[in-house]
Enzyme design. Structure first.
Site, PDB file in Angstrom:
ATOM      1  N   SER A 156      23.258 -38.585  -1.300  1.00  0.00           N
ATOM      2  CA  SER A 156      22.471 -38.749  -0.076  1.00  0.00           C
ATOM      3  C   SER A 156      22.316 -40.213   0.298  1.00  0.00           C
ATOM      4  CB  SER A 156      21.076 -38.140  -0.256  1.00  0.00           C
ATOM      5  OG  SER A 156      21.159 -36.805  -0.662  1.00  0.00           O
TER       6      SER A 156
HETATM    7  N1  SAH Z   1      20.492 -35.402  -4.610  1.00  0.00           N
HETATM    8  C1  SAH Z   1      21.920 -35.608  -4.581  1.00  0.00           C
HETATM    9  C2  SAH Z   1      22.531 -35.151  -3.288  1.00  0.00           C
HETATM   10  C3  SAH Z   1      23.167 -33.855  -3.486  1.00  0.00           C
HETATM   11  S1  SAH Z   1      24.028 -33.115  -2.120  1.00  0.00           S
HETATM   12  C4  SAH Z   1      22.268 -37.042  -4.898  1.00  0.00           C
HETATM   13  O1  SAH Z   1      21.368 -37.871  -4.958  1.00  0.00           O
HETATM   14  O2  SAH Z   1      23.444 -37.318  -5.118  1.00  0.00           O
HETATM   15  C5  SAH Z   1      23.483 -31.439  -2.379  1.00  0.00           C
HETATM   16  C6  SAH Z   1      23.913 -30.760  -3.655  1.00  0.00           C
HETATM   17  O3  SAH Z   1      23.314 -29.484  -3.641  1.00  0.00           O
HETATM   18  C7  SAH Z   1      25.416 -30.550  -3.814  1.00  0.00           C
HETATM   19  O4  SAH Z   1      25.831 -31.133  -5.011  1.00  0.00           O
HETATM   20  C8  SAH Z   1      25.550 -29.007  -3.865  1.00  0.00           C
HETATM   21  O5  SAH Z   1      26.562 -28.565  -4.748  1.00  0.00           O
HETATM   22  C9  SAH Z   1      24.174 -28.605  -4.358  1.00  0.00           C
HETATM   23  N2  SAH Z   1      23.756 -27.227  -4.069  1.00  0.00           N
HETATM   24  C10 SAH Z   1      23.958 -26.479  -2.963  1.00  0.00           C
HETATM   25  N3  SAH Z   1      23.372 -25.272  -3.098  1.00  0.00           N
HETATM   26  C11 SAH Z   1      22.774 -25.253  -4.332  1.00  0.00           C
HETATM   27  C12 SAH Z   1      22.005 -24.281  -5.068  1.00  0.00           C
HETATM   28  N4  SAH Z   1      21.704 -23.062  -4.580  1.00  0.00           N
HETATM   29  N5  SAH Z   1      21.554 -24.631  -6.289  1.00  0.00           N
HETATM   30  C13 SAH Z   1      21.833 -25.846  -6.817  1.00  0.00           C
HETATM   31  N6  SAH Z   1      22.553 -26.781  -6.176  1.00  0.00           N
HETATM   32  C14 SAH Z   1      23.018 -26.505  -4.943  1.00  0.00           C
END
Ligand code: SAH
Length: 229
Positions: free
Chosen positions: A61
């Protein structure tokens, strides 16, 4: 000041520009080494205030957004936090810098593995990366003072509201799969239940606040959107 510290302070300036005023949050953004959480070939862009690809179609993000979500979660030292969507692990470390124990769930095992490796190099006490469908929460460690979801879902998943402690906050982007998303904060009433999980709570019993327009990758799972793979 070492170069990376100076560059991290650019991210603090950006977060401030986005309206973040919580000093602890700004300090966390200035101290968590974002460069350790981006793919090596993108290290030069680690201090740009934007999202970056981390593989498997997912992104780390934008730091200002991580800061806004952390501020919205109203964290205090010692708070128990659940993060849904580990991605790179960067957000989890920012949350940990502000709270206490952090459990972070990722549905993609490959990303969880990389996040674990990135976090292992840090002075991290109480952060655990688990693999699963985060729309179901992580009941074995509930209740949580705050739950932060880093992918956009159609509505707040009932298990997440249920796993909030009384007075707990769920911060989550809500909207359509790819557009019209708003960062929402749902606050569970302080009086609901007593001890334990506090039990089920209907979304209408929670205070809902619409914070800002956002754009996130979709939350995929039982209470999210359908997988298209
Ligand atoms: N907080 C992260 C940003 C992640 S982007 C950072 O700082 O890098 C969002 C993430 O959510 C992705 O990796 C995706 O695979 C995950 N995601 C999507 N749906 C999900 C679910 N139901 N449970 C867990 N992770 C999920």
């Amino acid at each position: 000041m070492p170069r990376s510290a100076r560059q991290l302070s650019d991210l603090v300036t950006q977060a401030h520009r986005y309206g973040v005023r919580d000093e602890a949050v700004l300090a966390a953004i200035g101290s968590v080494p974002r460069q350790r959480f981006v793919p090596r070939r993108l290290a030069g862009a680690a201090f740009d205030d934007g999202p970056l690809p981390i593989g498997e179609g997912q992104t780390i993000s934008q730091p200002a957004m991580v800061a806004m979500m952390a501020e919205a979660a109203q964290l205090r030292p010692g708070d128990r936090v659940l993060e849904v969507g580990t991605g790179s692990g960067y957000g989890a470390l920012v949350l940990h810098a502000l709270a206490g124990r952090v459990v972070t769930i990722e549905r993609r095992p490959g990303l969880a593995e990389k996040a674990r490796a990135a976090l292992a190099g840090q002075e991290v006490g109480d952060v655990t990366v688990v693999v699963g469908d985060g729309t179901l929460g992580w009941p074995s460690e509930a209740p949580y003072d705050a739950i932060v979801v880093t992918a956009a879902g159609p509505a707040p998943p009932p298990p997440l509201l249920e796993q909030l402690a009384p007075g707990g906050r769920l911060v989550m982007p809500v909207g359509s799969r790819h557009h019209d998303q708003f960062l929402m904060r749902y606050t569970r009433p302080a009086s609901a239940g007593s001890g334990g999980n506090g039990g089920p709570v209907h979304v209408d019993e929670c205070r809902a606040e619409r914070l800002t327009a956002v754009r996130f990758v979709p939350l995929i799972g039982t209470y999210g959107f359908r997988s298209r793979q």
